[in-house]
Design a protein around this motif. Structure first.
Motif, PDB file in Angstrom:
ATOM      1  N   LEU A  98      43.886  41.825 -18.003  1.00 22.24           N
ATOM      2  CA  LEU A  98      44.172  42.001 -19.441  1.00 22.24           C
ATOM      3  C   LEU A  98      44.075  40.433 -20.009  1.00 22.24           C
ATOM      4  O   LEU A  98      44.303  39.516 -20.362  1.00 22.24           O
ATOM      5  CB  LEU A  98      45.588  41.634 -19.733  1.00 22.24           C
ATOM      6  CG  LEU A  98      46.537  43.051 -18.957  1.00 22.24           C
ATOM      7  CD1 LEU A  98      47.643  42.928 -19.086  1.00 22.24           C
ATOM      8  CD2 LEU A  98      46.356  43.539 -20.637  1.00 22.24           C
ATOM      9  N   VAL A 139      44.586  44.053 -13.075  1.00 25.06           N
ATOM     10  CA  VAL A 139      45.399  45.446 -12.888  1.00 25.06           C
ATOM     11  C   VAL A 139      44.694  45.905 -11.975  1.00 25.06           C
ATOM     12  O   VAL A 139      45.632  46.777 -11.754  1.00 25.06           O
ATOM     13  CB  VAL A 139      44.676  45.592 -14.586  1.00 25.06           C
ATOM     14  CG1 VAL A 139      45.439  47.258 -14.260  1.00 25.06           C
ATOM     15  CG2 VAL A 139      46.166  45.424 -15.886  1.00 25.06           C
ATOM     16  N   SER A 190      53.929  54.609  -9.404  1.00 23.18           N
ATOM     17  CA  SER A 190      53.889  54.336 -11.059  1.00 23.18           C
ATOM     18  C   SER A 190      53.697  53.099 -11.593  1.00 23.18           C
ATOM     19  O   SER A 190      53.867  51.575 -10.729  1.00 23.18           O
ATOM     20  CB  SER A 190      54.745  54.788 -11.804  1.00 23.18           C
ATOM     21  OG  SER A 190      55.343  54.649 -13.117  1.00 23.18           O
ATOM     22  N   GLY A 191      52.651  52.866 -12.422  1.00 24.58           N
ATOM     23  CA  GLY A 191      52.096  51.389 -12.835  1.00 24.58           C
ATOM     24  C   GLY A 191      51.035  50.820 -11.704  1.00 24.58           C
ATOM     25  O   GLY A 191      50.919  49.332 -11.767  1.00 24.58           O
ATOM     26  N   SER A 192      51.101  51.486 -10.737  1.00 25.89           N
ATOM     27  CA  SER A 192      49.572  50.765 -10.009  1.00 25.89           C
ATOM     28  C   SER A 192      48.612  50.626 -10.824  1.00 25.89           C
ATOM     29  O   SER A 192      47.605  49.961  -9.465  1.00 25.89           O
ATOM     30  CB  SER A 192      50.216  51.745  -8.296  1.00 25.89           C
ATOM     31  OG  SER A 192      49.757  52.915  -8.559  1.00 25.89           O
ATOM     32  N   GLY A 193      48.466  51.245 -10.800  1.00 26.25           N
ATOM     33  CA  GLY A 193      47.272  51.802 -11.784  1.00 26.25           C
ATOM     34  C   GLY A 193      45.826  53.091 -11.510  1.00 26.25           C
ATOM     35  O   GLY A 193      44.969  52.306 -11.657  1.00 26.25           O
ATOM     36  N   LYS A 194      46.759  53.335 -11.306  1.00 20.96           N
ATOM     37  CA  LYS A 194      46.074  55.116 -11.715  1.00 20.96           C
ATOM     38  C   LYS A 194      44.985  55.314 -12.387  1.00 20.96           C
ATOM     39  O   LYS A 194      44.153  55.504 -12.372  1.00 20.96           O
ATOM     40  CB  LYS A 194      46.783  55.628 -10.826  1.00 20.96           C
ATOM     41  CG  LYS A 194      47.447  56.077  -9.557  1.00 20.96           C
ATOM     42  CD  LYS A 194      47.899  56.628  -8.682  1.00 20.96           C
ATOM     43  CE  LYS A 194      49.583  57.227 -10.113  1.00 20.96           C
ATOM     44  NZ  LYS A 194      50.460  55.952 -10.222  1.00 20.96           N
ATOM     45  N   SER A 195      46.426  55.202 -13.663  1.00 18.92           N
ATOM     46  CA  SER A 195      45.868  56.034 -15.059  1.00 18.92           C
ATOM     47  C   SER A 195      44.454  54.777 -15.589  1.00 18.92           C
ATOM     48  O   SER A 195      43.002  55.337 -16.441  1.00 18.92           O
ATOM     49  CB  SER A 195      46.719  55.910 -16.157  1.00 18.92           C
ATOM     50  OG  SER A 195      47.411  56.718 -15.795  1.00 18.92           O
ATOM     51  N   VAL A 196      44.566  53.587 -15.235  1.00 17.61           N
ATOM     52  CA  VAL A 196      43.711  52.577 -16.059  1.00 17.61           C
ATOM     53  C   VAL A 196      42.211  52.653 -14.792  1.00 17.61           C
ATOM     54  O   VAL A 196      41.117  52.527 -15.441  1.00 17.61           O
ATOM     55  CB  VAL A 196      43.991  51.127 -15.111  1.00 17.61           C
ATOM     56  CG1 VAL A 196      43.250  49.981 -15.116  1.00 17.61           C
ATOM     57  CG2 VAL A 196      45.514  50.812 -16.607  1.00 17.61           C
ATOM     58  N   GLN A 247      48.085  62.020 -18.805  1.00 16.14           N
ATOM     59  CA  GLN A 247      48.929  62.624 -18.173  1.00 16.14           C
ATOM     60  C   GLN A 247      50.055  63.155 -18.843  1.00 16.14           C
ATOM     61  O   GLN A 247      50.546  63.962 -18.976  1.00 16.14           O
ATOM     62  CB  GLN A 247      49.393  60.596 -18.067  1.00 16.14           C
ATOM     63  CG  GLN A 247      50.851  60.726 -17.501  1.00 16.14           C
ATOM     64  CD  GLN A 247      50.527  59.577 -16.636  1.00 16.14           C
ATOM     65  OE1 GLN A 247      50.011  59.101 -16.297  1.00 16.14           O
ATOM     66  NE2 GLN A 247      51.646  59.769 -15.729  1.00 16.14           N
ATOM     67  N   GLU A 260      47.498  63.328 -13.531  1.00 12.50           N
ATOM     68  CA  GLU A 260      48.661  63.808 -13.172  1.00 12.50           C
ATOM     69  C   GLU A 260      48.884  65.276 -14.050  1.00 12.50           C
ATOM     70  O   GLU A 260      49.520  65.858 -15.251  1.00 12.50           O
ATOM     71  CB  GLU A 260      50.156  63.219 -13.714  1.00 12.50           C
ATOM     72  CG  GLU A 260      49.750  61.479 -12.728  1.00 12.50           C
ATOM     73  CD  GLU A 260      50.766  61.366 -12.165  1.00 12.50           C
ATOM     74  OE1 GLU A 260      52.125  62.621 -12.709  1.00 12.50           O
ATOM     75  OE2 GLU A 260      51.213  60.027 -12.183  1.00 12.50           O
ATOM     76  N   GLN A 279      52.910  49.143 -24.069  1.00 16.81           N
ATOM     77  CA  GLN A 279      52.444  48.324 -22.815  1.00 16.81           C
ATOM     78  C   GLN A 279      53.138  49.159 -20.802  1.00 16.81           C
ATOM     79  O   GLN A 279      52.544  48.163 -20.385  1.00 16.81           O
ATOM     80  CB  GLN A 279      52.560  46.799 -22.699  1.00 16.81           C
ATOM     81  CG  GLN A 279      52.813  46.125 -24.006  1.00 16.81           C
ATOM     82  CD  GLN A 279      53.144  44.903 -24.368  1.00 16.81           C
ATOM     83  OE1 GLN A 279      54.183  45.256 -24.889  1.00 16.81           O
ATOM     84  NE2 GLN A 279      52.208  44.086 -24.509  1.00 16.81           N
ATOM     85  N   SER A 315      52.948  52.568 -18.200  1.00 17.88           N
ATOM     86  CA  SER A 315      52.882  53.610 -17.578  1.00 17.88           C
ATOM     87  C   SER A 315      53.333  54.542 -17.921  1.00 17.88           C
ATOM     88  O   SER A 315      54.363  54.180 -17.501  1.00 17.88           O
ATOM     89  CB  SER A 315      52.335  53.343 -15.953  1.00 17.88           C
ATOM     90  OG  SER A 315      53.636  53.039 -15.415  1.00 17.88           O
ATOM     91  N   GLY A 333      54.839  56.750 -16.082  1.00 17.70           N
ATOM     92  CA  GLY A 333      56.274  56.271 -15.273  1.00 17.70           C
ATOM     93  C   GLY A 333      56.987  55.392 -15.737  1.00 17.70           C
ATOM     94  O   GLY A 333      58.533  55.789 -15.767  1.00 17.70           O
TER      95      GLY A 333
HETATM   96  N1  LIG Z   1      47.680  48.817 -23.261  1.00 20.10           N
HETATM   97  C1  LIG Z   1      48.587  48.283 -22.283  1.00 20.10           C
HETATM   98  N2  LIG Z   1      48.262  46.865 -22.175  1.00 20.10           N
HETATM   99  C2  LIG Z   1      48.883  46.104 -21.243  1.00 20.10           C
HETATM  100  N3  LIG Z   1      49.590  47.203 -19.792  1.00 20.10           N
HETATM  101  C3  LIG Z   1      49.022  47.379 -19.094  1.00 20.10           C
HETATM  102  C4  LIG Z   1      48.688  48.562 -20.558  1.00 20.10           C
HETATM  103  N4  LIG Z   1      47.997  50.207 -19.744  1.00 20.10           N
HETATM  104  C5  LIG Z   1      49.103  49.127 -18.567  1.00 20.10           C
HETATM  105  N5  LIG Z   1      49.129  48.625 -18.477  1.00 20.10           N
HETATM  106  C6  LIG Z   1      49.275  48.054 -17.419  1.00 20.10           C
HETATM  107  O1  LIG Z   1      48.483  48.492 -16.230  1.00 20.10           O
HETATM  108  C7  LIG Z   1      49.639  48.609 -15.320  1.00 20.10           C
HETATM  109  C8  LIG Z   1      48.834  49.772 -14.572  1.00 20.10           C
HETATM  110  O2  LIG Z   1      48.516  51.248 -15.019  1.00 20.10           O
HETATM  111  P1  LIG Z   1      48.258  52.191 -15.165  1.00 20.10           P
HETATM  112  O3  LIG Z   1      48.922  53.257 -17.001  1.00 20.10           O
HETATM  113  O4  LIG Z   1      46.930  52.647 -14.492  1.00 20.10           O
HETATM  114  O5  LIG Z   1      49.575  53.103 -13.877  1.00 20.10           O
HETATM  115  P2  LIG Z   1      49.602  54.210 -13.502  1.00 20.10           P
HETATM  116  O6  LIG Z   1      49.470  54.421 -12.060  1.00 20.10           O
HETATM  117  O7  LIG Z   1      49.098  55.334 -13.967  1.00 20.10           O
HETATM  118  O8  LIG Z   1      51.606  54.886 -13.282  1.00 20.10           O
HETATM  119  P3  LIG Z   1      51.908  56.321 -13.912  1.00 20.10           P
HETATM  120  O9  LIG Z   1      51.821  57.369 -12.698  1.00 20.10           O
HETATM  121  O10 LIG Z   1      53.269  55.925 -13.964  1.00 20.10           O
HETATM  122  O11 LIG Z   1      51.026  56.641 -14.514  1.00 20.10           O
HETATM  123  C9  LIG Z   1      50.911  48.774 -15.393  1.00 20.10           C
HETATM  124  O12 LIG Z   1      51.308  48.143 -14.890  1.00 20.10           O
HETATM  125  C10 LIG Z   1      51.019  48.872 -16.581  1.00 20.10           C
HETATM  126  O13 LIG Z   1      51.895  48.154 -17.417  1.00 20.10           O
END
Ligand SMILES: Nc1ncnc2c1ncn2[C@@H]1O[C@H](COP(=O)(O)OP(=O)(O)OP(=O)(O)O)[C@@H](O)[C@H]1O
Ligand SMILES: Nc1ncnc2c1ncn2[C@@H]1O[C@H](COP(=O)(O)OP(=O)(O)OP(=O)(O)O)[C@@H](O)[C@H]1O
Ligand SMILES: [Mg+2]
Ligand SMILES: [Mg+2]
Lengths: 313, 291, 557, 500
Positions: free
Chosen positions: C24, C33, C53-59, C107, C190, C431, C433, C435
């Motif tokens: 970031l 991230v 949740s929030g571990s970075g899967k979607s990213v 998602q 998901e 900001q 995820s 979950g």
């Molecule tokens: N646009 C953004 N700006 C700042 N931080 C972000 C942004 N999008 C995601 N994050 C952060 O990046 C991290 C990873 O998010 P991600 O969406 O990949 O989680 P996830 O593993 O998909 O979780 P979930 O299962 O809840 O969907 C999280 O800590 C989130 O706060």
């Protein structure tokens, strides 16, 4: 939906009634004496009195009101106090130019403003964005007559592309019509482009942050498609509103433009009638414009449902 | 988390704007220009070299000369003094018209957009209101109350209100279906709170645009009204009536329109830039996008 | 339990990431991230990405698609699609690939579909963009793919707008959109979270079928360990932006190496229902003969009506949990929204603490609101995007007179309860995820200490560990405060863990009603049986890393 | 086909020349109607439709219609038509009323002869009948003239040199006239309103342009041929253009003047009225209004300068730069207590917008409290008719303009009516002026008339029946293709030619 449209159309009746009463009262509250304008400066008080009597202006208010409403119900808009010509004919003559120029203006404005606003939002805070903003702001803070004069000086007197004034109805050929109508429409366009472009930008900015924009990109949609097909429709409702109210404003006639370009439109007719206290003309004009406004607003409201299916009536 | 006392959250957006933390150079210049113009008009009586009414018709329509840095108008009055003083009433009228029509339009528009039952009645009344020409209204108001700034503001504002109402309603119609609004209902938030705290911010962006537009057009409309005998006295200089008076001399002395026109445009441009900056700041998503 | 044991070593690599790192850049401290992610997916392989949740899967998935939000930047690494590095590609080149070569299912179905376009058009658009098919052919293929994802009443749905569909229906549209061009790589973030088990099973086999036919590689992000057990060839476990463990599915489930993986698996709820709590005599919610008909409309011709809830009745006593299960579109959310009086029921009575609220006006309803709270299916949209988390959390308490400072303190406490850091208070919903957002929404509802909590798929978006925490939290709150819960879910494991009673809905009507044990162990209705049979991974005992010792529910015969 | 397109000073709206004194309607009437007798450039009555004979006792006037007169519908003009028209006219015209007061009979003695018998001699008889403003007696068919004088006519048949094209009439926008092929002009050359009205173009189209700059642009681009009244400030735009000719058509021009309200303080006090007059200097007013001194004339004459009777007696302060000291002294003497002077300022009429601004400034300099109230002309017209106190919606002062010929004799000048409530707005009760006017009527020749006029001037200034603010002439502008225009006070379109 059909029921809704029907109800809306029926709603015209109370609206018009409201307008009728309001305008009637407003007019009688404003000082002014059509007799004086007819008779001219040298007339004696006695002569004025006789004219007033003959025009029925000395009758009690409610009698005048009901006479007028009675006429209306018979489909008679009355006769101008000043020129003794039938009001319906006067308005019909003057409506054409106003409508035609209003339509042309809105067409040109939308064609220009939407892309401008979309690009400004897309290139948020870039040079293009600031350029659109500056242009827009100039568009609505420079008086219309200045814009009109400058266009005339440039396009008519210098370049000789267009006549400096006047109006030719479409019935005499599209080219002839456009020759006369283009400059006034362009003048008005600068104002409406400004407003619509700014409104488009503001709403596009909201929409571009949404998830479905990401989805569209994930489909591999090119930017223009993302912007115009996916984002713009979602931003459409407020934009439509300004376009619609803008159009409503235009069909009420724009006095300054009509004056500068010498167009025999509704705007001047209204102002002239107000300044001359030509009651039947003012009353009919306002009734007619309010009817048109109700109609335009109905169309705007219906178009909401077309652009945003979540809105229901 | 710091232990310093937290400003109430309602104040935070305001503080964020005033604090100008992320403002780029554009909005900063805008703030400066606006401040200068406002200061100049407030201090006009001290800055102006002449009484704006003192005339000498025998020295009319002159270019810049000694004693008259910007020349004289068609009565032989000092243009600089008139433009400076003219800003006062113009800004008062413009801002009042914008603020009043935006606030009233906002309230009415939110009610119409939120309550299905009120919608039809309100909107039909607005349709009716929209049809009344400002000029007629102005003449009537002036006749009833005498010529006053209040009458002018009212005459300009009343026909604007329906347009603001329509705009706000359109935004609210879309936003009220959002789940977060439903969540707020479930949380027992009063309708008032839902309207003001959840829906109001959605209307800001279009309202800033519409508001500045009204501001500009009010200043110009005031001039038209005063020339139709329904505005403030043409003796009192305003940017609007300086320009309107200058209109007939456009071809031979465009300065009469130029100076007040430039002031007005600068004002509107600055307000727009600031409005945009404020709006971006109120929308956390945009702040991110913009970086 | 039979796991997939195919070997892909000889297949070509469809996608690999090497040292993928995401930062970031504009946030103070430039938090990382993703930290050096290495993932390899071969042709025909299904890789499951699990993790909290929030571990970075979607990213990770967005980085592959080249669709990271502006705030996030890839700082190092490579993303190879069939040996071609995607990172240096131009926008136009990336566009060519998207949907055609790599497709993605997002998602959150509500926000991922364009609300103003008909869903049929949205599906056809993919073909329009990447193929030269004539319109009629496009339409035919769209209809066919919609049938393949088992959408009901395809012709109607084709013409519908997203808001006219249930959550599951919307997600199926997303899936249809992703699959229609038969991409090389399918990223599914998901995708079945919002789906009922039967549909889920159909979709999973659909993906499998596609995979078999076309050798599609699948990157499947999920927190549903049952699904993992059913479909994965390989599993990657993520935590805090890092891969903590990866390996063949059986290996990971039988012999998890990382502590984190073990914890994760231990949190998977069991399918065997817990014993029902005693039924109290204080009835807090009683629904009688509730009907809801969505209807009509259309400018020229009247659209068909949908009878979304038919004669639904049930009672709920203090401190108990009623589960509502049923396939997508069966009317679960509709019932929830009627109870909440977010929509007006067409007929019927809703008795809250003895008072009928079905006909109350908005204002008359206000005092009752406090007793009745809701958590929605769709976490993004149920939080005001312009508000900080703190503001959202304290909104309710402030409404009922709690002083601000007290409410703030409670909000901070509640965040830790739902497992979010306290500094989250000042951040905005976008900001977080998915979950994380859902946990915020739960925290917000619980802040109100309601008598009845309606949870509409409230834990569907959560990873199992958080899910376990949240379920525990709910249970604890229930014990402490006697909250009664209407729990809408399609996850039978969750239902088994939390519900005392379960009703099963199908096409708007209640088809079965009984205690959790009755319904889940000895289902009377064929529909219920088919639901149970479809529950993924029901043969595996995740907590103990081995097969189920005995079947605790009746084998459908 | 030749068409002359002209921008007139205002849009034509009222079509009945007997109902209104508006100049544009009079101009219109001169196009489509004819008159019995008309004024030439020497202000002398000349035969037009008719010759006349006056009896020895100066009581019987016999008018004989000339041959070939025909209405536009083809019917011949008869004496009966003329009599009906004269009678209708006399109901509304002040001069006509005076004659009627002295009329024994007015009738058509045969098809061609009109016999008018007076009860006593009336010297200005022919002057009144031949006057060109404000209400000349136009001749209409008897059926039209039967319309009551306070109801507008709806049949626009005349016998003049042009015909009104009713289908193309758009009130306030444009009006079209076509040449009347049946018109038989007199043989004499045209001279102002008299002489042969020979039409050399096929069509004349009047268009109204509210914005003078638009008109200037249109003239320069050749879209129009003629502008009746140019704004003097804009003349430099036309100066370099060889295709445009700028000229002053009417040397006498217009008088601008201010009227005070005699009924209410402070102007019920003659001293304060005199103070106001002393405070005013004409030059700044005219300079602000017109600009270029070539087009205005400082003139203290109540009856106008350049007219037979005009006299500038006692108007030195007005013409000589004002008497500020005198004004202050008079105010002091009268014990002026600061009662505000409500000055009605019409802002929608360019011709009246600037004077109040300058005048109020001068009054303030003298020590008056001035409340200049901007309003539209209609509001002014209504307000000035009310006799209420200024605080209750009444007024103290307003400004208006007259064509000089209209006010050039004491009978037609409305300011010089001293009959209280029957007088023109402002309502002075002034027996002296009435007496002087009687003397004027009785005067036997021009010299005698002049002597009386001198006294009238002195008295009008002393009692401040009006404050003359000076005279001005707005030039006309035409394309150089338009030639042979007649320079009469009324813009006329006969005689002129349009070359290609
Ligand atoms: N646009 C953004 N700006 C700042 N931080 C972000 C942004 N999008 C995601 N994050 C952060 O990046 C991290 C990873 O998010 P991600 O969406 O990949 O989680 P996830 O593993 O998909 O979780 P979930 O299962 O809840 O969907 C999280 O800590 C989130 O706060
Ligand atoms: N606003 C609406 N207008 C018309 N039909 C609707 C509307 N909302 C829902 N429906 C229809 O009502 C039915 C029930 O929808 P509902 O959202 O209650 O399903 P659900 O059981 O919650 O499904 P899911 O598990 O997928 O969320 C569906 O067929 C849906 O298409
Ligand atoms: Mg995610
Ligand atoms: Mg649902």
């Amino acid at each position: 939906m059909l029921g809704y449209i029907l109800r809306r159309i029926l709603a015209v009746i109370p609206v018009m009634l409201l307008v009728a009463v309001f305008v009637f009262l407003l007019l009688r509250l404003t000082p002014g004496d059509p007799a004086a304008i007819i008779a001219g400066d040298m007339a004696t008080p006695a002569q004025l009195e006789r004219i007033r009597e003959a025009m029925g202006l000395n009758q009690p208010l409610h009698v005048q009101f009901f006479t007028w409403v009675g006429q209306l119900l018979r489909g008679d808009l009355g006769t101008s106090l000043i020129s003794s010509t039938p009001v319906a004919g006067m308005i019909a003559d003057r409506m054409g130019p106003t409508l035609a120029i209003a339509l042309l203006t809105i067409l040109m404005s939308v064609a220009l403003a939407i892309p401008m606003g979309v690009i400004a939002a897309w290139k948020h805070r870039s040079g293009a964005d600031y350029a659109v903003m500056t242009f827009s702001v100039l568009g609505f803070s420079v008086p219309v007559f200045v814009i009109g004069y400058v266009f005339i000086l440039l396009f008519s007197l210098k370049l000789g592309w267009f006549p400096v004034q006047g109006y030719t109805p479409i019935s005499e050929g599209l080219v002839a019509f456009l020759k006369n109508a283009f400059l006034p429409a362009l003048t008005l366009t600068t104002i409406y482009v400004a407003l619509i472009a700014r409104m488009t930008r503001a709403n596009m900015l909201e929409v571009l942050g949404e998830d479905y924009i990401r989805t569209a990109r994930a489909k591999g949609a090119p930017e223009h498609r993302v912007l115009f097909r996916h984002a713009l429709r979602n931003a459409a409702v407020p934009i439509l509103t300004v376009i619609g109210t803008g159009f409503a404003l235009l069909i009420g006639g724009v006095v300054v433009t009509e004056t500068v370009f010498n167009i025999p439109g509704i705007g001047r007719l209204t102002v002239d009638a107000i300044l001359a206290r030509d009651y039947p003309v003012i009353q009919a004009m306002i009734l007619l414009t309010s009817f048109l406004y109700v109609l335009v607003n109905l169309i705007i409201d219906l178009s909401y449902t077309f652009f945003d299916p979540r809105i229901r009536y | 988390m710091s232990q310093a006392p937290q400003p109430s959250s309602a104040m935070q957006p305001v503080l964020r704007v005033i604090g100008l933390p992320h403002l780029g150079i554009g909005p900063k210049i805008a703030a400066l220009v606006l401040a200068l113009i406002v200061a100049a008009t407030i201090l006009a009586p001290w800055l102006a070299p002449h009484d704006p009414l003192t005339m000498d018709p025998l020295v009319r329509l002159k270019g810049p000369m000694e004693g008259h840095p910007l020349g004289t108008d068609n009565y032989g009055r000092d243009i600089l003094s008139r433009v400076l003083i003219g800003g006062r009433l113009s800004l008062v009228i413009g801002i009042a018209a914008a603020v009043v029509s935006v606030i009233l339009g906002l309230v009415i528009g939110m009610i119409a957009g939120f309550f299905h039952t009120a919608d039809a009645i309100i909107m039909r009344m607005m349709d009716a209101l929209m049809a009344i020409p400002a000029i007629l209204l102005a003449i009537a108001l002036v006749a009833l109350n005498g010529p006053s700034v209040g009458s002018v503001i009212a005459a300009i504002t009343i026909p604007e209100i329906p347009r603001v109402v329509r705009l706000v309603r359109a935004v609210v119609l879309g936003a009220r279906e959002e789940p977060y609004v439903e969540a707020a209902i479930a949380l027992g938030s009063s309708t008032f709170k839902i309207l003001t705290r959840h829906l109001l911010p959605n209307t800001l962006a279009p309202l800033i645009v519409q508001g500045t537009y009204i501001l500009a057009s009010a200043i110009l409309t005031e001039a038209i009204l005063s020339f139709l005998g329904a505005g403030v006295s043409t003796e009192t200089p305003t940017w609007g009536n300086i320009m309107a008076e200058g209109r007939q001399f456009f071809r031979i002395k465009p300065d009469l329109i130029l100076y007040p026109g430039v002031m007005l445009s600068l004002c509107i441009l600055s307000i727009n830039l600031l409005g945009d900056a404020a709006r971006d700041m109120l929308d956390p998503r945009l702040k991110k996008r913009a970086g | 339990m039979r796991f997939k044991t195919r070997n892909f070593d000889t297949s070509s690599v469809a996608l690999s990431t090497e040292d993928l790192s995401v930062h970031l850049p504009d946030t103070p401290g430039q938090p990382q991230v993703l930290k050096q992610i290495d993932v390899t997916i071969r042709q025909g392989e299904t890789v499951c990405l699990v993790g909290e949740s929030g571990s970075g899967k979607s990213v990770t998935s967005l980085a592959i698609m080249g669709l990271l939000p502006e705030a996030l930047k890839v700082t190092e690494g490579r993303i190879n699609l069939q040996d071609r590095d995607l990172l240096p590609l131009s926008r136009a080149q990336m566009r060519e690939l998207r949907a055609a070569r790599i497709a993605m299912i997002f998602q959150e179905p509500m926000t991922a579909l364009n609300p103003v376009l008909r869903v049929g058009g949205q599906i056809m658009e993919v073909m329009e963009l990447h193929t030269q098919l004539p319109a009629a052919e496009r339409r035919a293929r769209a209809i066919s793919i919609m049938e393949q994802v088992h959408l009901p009443d395809v012709e109607r749905v084709f013409r519908s707008y997203p808001h006219q569909l249930s959550g599951g229906q919307r997600q199926r549209i997303m899936i249809a959109m992703a699959l229609v061009l038969e991409p090389v790589l399918l990223i599914a973030d998901e995708p079945t979270t919002a789906l009922d088990v039967t549909t889920q099973q159909q979709i999973l086999s659909l993906i499998e079928e596609l995979q078999a036919n076309h050798g599609t590689a699948v990157l499947f992000i999920t927190h549903d360990m049952g699904v993992v057990a059913e479909i994965a060839d390989t599993v990657y476990v993520m935590k805090h932006g890092e891969i903590v463990e990866h390996g063949p599915v059986e290996h990971v489930l039988r012999q998890p190496q990382a502590d984190y993986t073990r914890d994760l698996l231990a949190s998977v709820p069991s399918l065997s229902p817990r014993p029902a709590r005693p039924e109290g005599d204080e009835i807090v919610l009683k629904v009688e003969a509730l009907n809801k008909i969505y209807g009509g409309g259309g400018i020229l011709k009247k659209l068909p009506q949908t009878h979304a809830a038919k004669e639904v009745s049930f009672t709920l006593t203090r401190g108990r949990t009623l589960g509502i299960v049923g396939e997508s579109g069966s009317g679960k959310s509709t019932v929830a929204r009627c109870i909440m009086r977010l929509i007006d029921p067409t007929s019927g009575r809703i008795m809250l603490d003895g008072q009928d609220i079905a006909g109350l006006s908005r204002n008359a309803l206000r005092p009752h609101r406090k007793k009745l709270q809701v958590v929605f299916q769709d976490p993004m949209r149920s939080l005001n995007p312009r508000w900080t988390i703190a503001e959202s959390l304290i909104e309710g308490p402030l409404n009922y007179g709690t002083p601000r400072s007290e409410a703030m303190a409670e909000a901070a406490r509640m965040l830790t309860v739902v497992g979010l850091p306290e500094n989250a208070l000042k951040r905005y919903p976008h900001q977080f995820s998915g979950g994380q957002r859902q946990r915020i929404a739960i925290a917000r509802a619980v802040m109100m200490r309601p008598d009845v909590l309606v949870a509409d798929e409230a834990v569907s978006a959560l990873d199992v560990s958080v899910q376990a925490q949240v379920l525990k939290l709910l249970e604890q709150l229930q014990d402490e405060l006697g909250i009664a819960i209407v729990f809408i879910t399609h996850d039978l494991r969750v239902a088994a863990q939390i519900c005392d009673e379960v009703i099963v809905m199908q096409r708007g009507a209640v088809v079965e009603h009984g205690t959790a044990a009755e319904v889940l162990v000895s289902p009377a209705h064929a529909y219920t049986r088919s639901l149970i049979e479809a529950a993924p991974g029901r043969m595996w005992d995740f907590q103990n890393f081995k097969e189920m010792p005995e079947v605790t529910h009746a084998n459908p015969s | 086909e030749t068409t002359v397109t002209a921008v007139m000073h205002s849009g034509l709206r009222v079509l009945d020349p007997v109902m209104t004194t508006a100049h544009i309607t009079r101009d219109h009437a001169y196009m489509i109607y004819d008159v019995l007798i008309a004024q030439d450039s020497e202000f002398q009555p000349q035969p037009q439709m008719a010759d006349w004979e006056i009896s020895e006792d100066q009581k019987t006037y016999v008018f004989t219609l000339r041959d070939g007169l025909k209405f536009h519908d083809g019917e011949p003009v008869t004496a009966a038509d003329a009599v009906a028209s004269l009678k209708r006219w006399a109901e509304n015209d002040a001069g006509g009323q005076v004659i009627m007061d002295r009329t024994e009979s007015l009738e058509a003695t045969d098809d061609k002869t009109i016999t008018w018998v007076l009860s006593e001699p009336f010297v200005p008889m022919l002057d009144v009948l031949s006057k060109q403003s404000a209400l000349p007696p136009f001749i209409m068919p008897a059926r039209v003239a039967e319309t009551p004088a306070d109801e507008p006519i709806t049949d626009y048949t005349g016998s003049g040199p042009f015909r009104f094209v009713e289908e193309e009439f758009q009130p306030g926008v444009s009006v079209t006239y076509e040449k009347n092929p049946d018109y038989v002009p007199r043989d004499e050359p045209a001279d102002w309103m008299a002489g042969g009205k020979v039409v050399n173009v096929d069509k004349v189209k009047w268009v109204n342009m509210a914005d003078i700059q638009t008109a200037v642009n249109a003239l320069m681009s050749g879209e129009i041929d003629y502008i009746e009244q140019m704004q003097v400030d804009l003349l430099p735009l036309l100066e370099g253009d060889p295709n445009v000719v700028v000229e002053v058509r009417e040397p006498t021009g217009m008088q601008t003047m201010t009227r005070l309200n005699f009924l209410h303080p402070p102007f019920d006090d003659p001293k304060i009225r005199q103070a106001a007059l002393a405070a005013i200097s004409q030059e700044p007013v005219l300079a602000a209004m017109i600009g270029n001194p070539e087009y205005y004339q400082i003139c203290g004459a109540v009856l106008g300068c350049g007219t037979p009777l005009g006299s500038e007696t006692d108007a030195d302060t007005l013409t000589g730069g004002g008497g500020m000291e005198k004004a202050k002294a008079l105010l002091e003497e009268a014990g002026y207590d600061g009662t505000p002077v409500v000055l009605m300022a019409p802002t929608d009429l360019v011709a009246l917008a600037t004077q109040p601004v300058v005048v109020s400034q001068m009054l303030r300099d003298a020590g008056f409290t001035v409340d200049m109230q901007p309003m539209d002309w209609q509001t002014l017209v209504t307000r000035r008719a009310g006799q209420a106190a200024p605080a209750d919606g009444g007024w103290n002062m307003f400004i208006t303009n007259w064509m000089v010929p209209e006010i050039s004799n004491p009978i037609s000048n409305p300011m010089l009516n001293g009959r209280g409530n029957d007088a023109w707005f402002g309502w002075p009760t002034d027996e002296k002026i009435e007496q002087l006017k009687a003397e004027y009527i009785a005067a036997e020749d021009l010299d005698a008339q002049k002597q009386v006029s001198d006294k009238i001037q002195a008295h009008a200034i002393e009692n401040v029946l009006l404050v003359p603010l000076g005279q001005y002439s707005l030039p006309q502008a035409r394309r150089s293709t338009i030639t042979d225009m007649i320079n009469s006070p009324v813009p006329v379109f006969w005689n002129l030619k349009k070359t290609e």
